[in-house]
Write a protein that holds these residues in place. Structure first.
Motif, short mmCIF file in Angstrom:
data_model
loop_
_atom_site.label_atom_id
_atom_site.label_comp_id
_atom_site.label_asym_id
_atom_site.label_seq_id
_atom_site.Cartn_x
_atom_site.Cartn_y
_atom_site.Cartn_z
N ASN A 54 -17.61 67.92 -12.09
CA ASN A 54 -17.01 66.91 -11.22
C ASN A 54 -15.53 66.69 -11.49
O ASN A 54 -14.75 66.44 -10.56
CB ASN A 54 -17.77 65.58 -11.36
N ASP A 55 -15.11 66.80 -12.76
CA ASP A 55 -13.70 66.57 -13.05
C ASP A 55 -12.81 67.65 -12.44
O ASP A 55 -11.72 67.38 -11.96
CB ASP A 55 -13.44 66.43 -14.56
N ASN A 56 -13.31 68.89 -12.42
CA ASN A 56 -12.52 69.96 -11.81
C ASN A 56 -12.54 69.89 -10.28
O ASN A 56 -11.54 70.17 -9.63
CB ASN A 56 -13.03 71.32 -12.28
N VAL A 57 -13.68 69.51 -9.71
CA VAL A 57 -13.72 69.34 -8.26
C VAL A 57 -12.73 68.25 -7.85
O VAL A 57 -11.97 68.41 -6.89
CB VAL A 57 -15.15 68.96 -7.78
N TYR A 58 -12.70 67.17 -8.62
CA TYR A 58 -11.76 66.10 -8.32
C TYR A 58 -10.32 66.57 -8.49
O TYR A 58 -9.49 66.41 -7.59
CB TYR A 58 -12.02 64.89 -9.21
N GLY A 59 -10.03 67.16 -9.65
CA GLY A 59 -8.65 67.52 -9.94
C GLY A 59 -8.09 68.57 -9.01
O GLY A 59 -6.92 68.52 -8.62
N ILE A 60 -8.90 69.54 -8.61
CA ILE A 60 -8.40 70.66 -7.81
C ILE A 60 -8.37 70.33 -6.32
O ILE A 60 -7.48 70.78 -5.60
CB ILE A 60 -9.27 71.90 -8.07
N THR A 61 -9.32 69.55 -5.85
CA THR A 61 -9.36 69.28 -4.41
C THR A 61 -9.39 67.80 -4.04
O THR A 61 -8.56 67.32 -3.27
CB THR A 61 -10.59 69.96 -3.76
N ALA A 62 -10.32 67.04 -4.59
CA ALA A 62 -10.51 65.66 -4.14
C ALA A 62 -9.29 64.78 -4.38
O ALA A 62 -8.95 63.93 -3.54
CB ALA A 62 -11.74 65.06 -4.81
N ALA A 63 -8.62 64.96 -5.51
CA ALA A 63 -7.46 64.12 -5.82
C ALA A 63 -6.36 64.28 -4.80
O ALA A 63 -5.56 63.36 -4.57
CB ALA A 63 -6.94 64.44 -7.22
N ALA A 64 -6.29 65.45 -4.17
CA ALA A 64 -5.28 65.71 -3.15
C ALA A 64 -5.82 65.51 -1.74
O ALA A 64 -5.18 65.90 -0.76
CB ALA A 64 -4.76 67.14 -3.30
N GLY A 65 -7.00 64.92 -1.63
CA GLY A 65 -7.59 64.69 -0.32
C GLY A 65 -8.07 65.96 0.35
O GLY A 65 -8.19 66.01 1.58
N GLN A 66 -8.35 66.99 -0.45
CA GLN A 66 -8.72 68.28 0.12
C GLN A 66 -10.19 68.65 -0.09
O GLN A 66 -10.57 69.80 0.05
CB GLN A 66 -7.82 69.37 -0.45
N ALA A 67 -11.02 67.66 -0.44
CA ALA A 67 -12.46 67.89 -0.56
C ALA A 67 -13.16 67.21 0.60
O ALA A 67 -12.85 66.06 0.94
CB ALA A 67 -12.98 67.35 -1.88
N LEU A 68 -14.07 67.91 1.24
CA LEU A 68 -14.81 67.33 2.35
C LEU A 68 -15.71 66.21 1.84
O LEU A 68 -16.35 66.34 0.79
CB LEU A 68 -15.66 68.42 3.01
N ASP A 69 -15.77 65.11 2.58
CA ASP A 69 -16.69 64.02 2.26
C ASP A 69 -18.11 64.49 2.61
O ASP A 69 -18.41 64.78 3.77
CB ASP A 69 -16.33 62.78 3.07
N LEU A 70 -18.95 64.59 1.59
CA LEU A 70 -20.30 65.11 1.79
C LEU A 70 -21.34 64.02 2.04
O LEU A 70 -22.54 64.25 1.91
CB LEU A 70 -20.70 65.96 0.58
N SER A 71 -20.88 62.84 2.42
CA SER A 71 -21.81 61.76 2.73
C SER A 71 -22.86 62.17 3.77
O SER A 71 -24.03 61.78 3.64
CB SER A 71 -21.04 60.52 3.24
N PRO A 72 -22.48 62.96 4.79
CA PRO A 72 -23.49 63.38 5.77
C PRO A 72 -24.65 64.17 5.14
O PRO A 72 -25.78 64.11 5.65
CB PRO A 72 -22.70 64.25 6.76
N VAL A 73 -24.37 64.87 4.06
CA VAL A 73 -25.43 65.64 3.40
C VAL A 73 -26.50 64.70 2.84
O VAL A 73 -27.69 65.02 2.84
CB VAL A 73 -24.86 66.52 2.27
N LEU A 74 -26.09 63.53 2.40
CA LEU A 74 -27.04 62.58 1.82
C LEU A 74 -28.06 62.10 2.86
O LEU A 74 -29.17 61.69 2.50
CB LEU A 74 -26.30 61.37 1.24
N SER A 75 -27.69 62.19 4.13
CA SER A 75 -28.61 61.78 5.19
C SER A 75 -29.48 62.94 5.69
O SER A 75 -30.44 62.71 6.44
CB SER A 75 -27.82 61.21 6.38
N MET A 76 -29.17 64.14 5.27
CA MET A 76 -29.95 65.31 5.70
C MET A 76 -31.30 65.33 4.99
O MET A 76 -31.43 64.86 3.86
CB MET A 76 -29.17 66.59 5.41
#
Length: 434
Positions: free
Chosen positions: A104-126
């Motif tokens: 999670n720390d690398n996903v955040y640092g490489i993409t999410a911190a820069a707003g470049q990670a897709l919000d996967l909230s829709p997956v939680l409803s699948m």
């Protein structure tokens, strides 16, 4: 060395990458979660695991099962640990995969911190295929609650399939340990009593890789957490005044008792990893603080009679956690297909391989951990979890904490001197950050 040990030490690299690429970075061109690939299409997937690792075998089988059911081909590249270095440039060049996995720390640092990670909230409803429940019912929300939020406030940029925690590991079948500790100590004084009893019997209480600040600092982190001190807020205080909190000095004093009372294995300050891990596995010390990956590291060293157990340092109530899971770059071309695969892997029969084949803990409470991690899984059953060091990342630790902590851990600084030096170093650190 096990993969998770490496992954959890890449926080600074990941954060630096995020800062370098900034909010203008982008992933594969075109598409979003609203788009997708129809049956018979494909998507690309980069994994942090090497092809010869058990996690890779589990994921490879799941991909085959997914293709058989949906007709969607999964083009997996088992990149290995270099994925943390490759994802940033790939995103900048619009050559990133549709799906990737990391801590999670690398996903955040490489993409999410820069707003470049897709919000996967829709997956939680699948729906989880074949289970008639949404993903949100099989992945506890506490794991998402532990994540640092991205610039939009989202914390669903990764969906975990494996979780890990740091704890004090020990052999519950060791007669010396069971005699000294018939039940887990309720407070720090109780742990010191256990250590004193072991020492009197000629057994070291704690094995420590003396040159490694990270694992040794976990005692300090857990003690602060037990005292209600948030490590991240402590580190973010530009004035340094947070170091004047009496609870901080008390935690340092408690750590120092392990040193000054001689409860660390002799020679710990003159050896390098994995010398003391090996000594612990051979029964020369009772406890070893590390991530639960240590059980895999010593699996071939310990006898069949060993009963691997784990506990948090006394007073700590909330276990730390590292998540290993799926993420999708914000501009992934085939995001919809990738999301379907994530939901597919959430099935008990697919994710179960992370336990039965890879020998690790999953976020699903109904998938039993392997026997050597049963206690670690019980720790993670706590109502809440937290990131280690409450998510402190970047170069703060090496510039403020690490050397000062090791100096105290090696008996070169008193707790008071340690606190004073950290406070001064922190003031200087933040002055240089602008």
């Amino acid at each position: 060395m096990d993969s998770r040990r490496t992954a959890t030490r890449l926080v600074g690299v990941a954060t630096a990458v995020a800062l370098a690429f900034g909010a203008s970075a982008c992933g594969s061109s075109g598409g979003s979660s609203a788009g997708g690939t129809s049956a018979g299409g494909s998507f690309s997937y980069w994994s942090m695991w090497r092809a010869d690792e058990p996690q890779a075998q589990v994921l490879k089988q799941a991909a085959a099962d997914f293709t058989a059911q949906t007709g969607i081909k999964v083009n997996i590249d088992f990149v290995g640990r270099d994925i943390a270095k490759k994802m940033g440039p790939a995103i900048a060049a619009n050559k990133a995969p549709d799906l990737w996995d990391e801590s999670n720390d690398n996903v955040y640092g490489i993409t999410a911190a820069a707003g470049q990670a897709l919000d996967l909230s829709p997956v939680l409803s699948m729906q989880v295929p074949g289970e008639n429940v949404p993903v949100s019912q099989v992945i506890p929300s506490k794991y998402f609650d532990s994540l640092t939020r991205d610039p939009s406030g989202a914390n669903h940029y990764t969906i975990p399939y494996e979780v890990a925690t740091n704890a004090m590991f020990f052999n519950a079948a060791d007669p010396a340990v069971s005699a000294a500790m018939p039940s887990a100590p309720a407070d720090w004084a109780g742990l010191l009593k256990v250590c004193a009893t072991l020492k009197a019997k000629g057994k070291a209480c704690i094995a420590s890789e003396g040159e490694d600040p990270w694992t040794n600092e976990l005692y300090f982190d857990y003690l602060l957490s037990g005292a209600g001190v948030n490590f991240a807020k402590l580190a973010q205080d530009r004035s340094g005044a947070s170091w004047d909190d009496p609870a901080v000095l008390k935690a340092a004093q408690e750590v120092d008792q392990l040193v000054s009372d001689g409860y660390l294995i002799p020679g710990y300050d003159a050896t390098k990893y994995p010398a003391q891990e090996t000594n612990w596995a051979s029964g020369k010390a009772a406890f070893y603080m590390d991530g639960n990956y240590v059980t895999s590291e010593v699996a071939k060293e310990i006898p069949a009679t060993w009963k691997m157990s784990a506990m948090l340092p006394p007073t700590a109530q909330t276990p730390d956690v590292t998540l290993f899971g799926f993420a999708i770059p914000k501009r992934a071309q085939n995001a919809s297909a990738a999301e379907k695969f994530i939901a597919f892997f959430m099935q008990k029969k697919e994710m179960g391989g992370i336990s039965t084949v890879a020998g690790n803990i999953t976020p699903r409470a109904d998938i039993a951990a392997p026997p050597q991690l049963a206690d670690a899984q019980k720790l993670l059953a706590a109502p809440t979890v937290r990131p280690y060091f409450d998510g402190v990342a970047g170069d703060w630790s090496p510039k403020v904490l690490d050397q000062n902590y090791l100096d105290m851990w090696h008996g070169k600084l008193t707790p008071g001197q340690f606190v004073a030096k950290c406070k001064a170093a922190q003031v200087t650190y933040w002055q240089t950050q602008g």
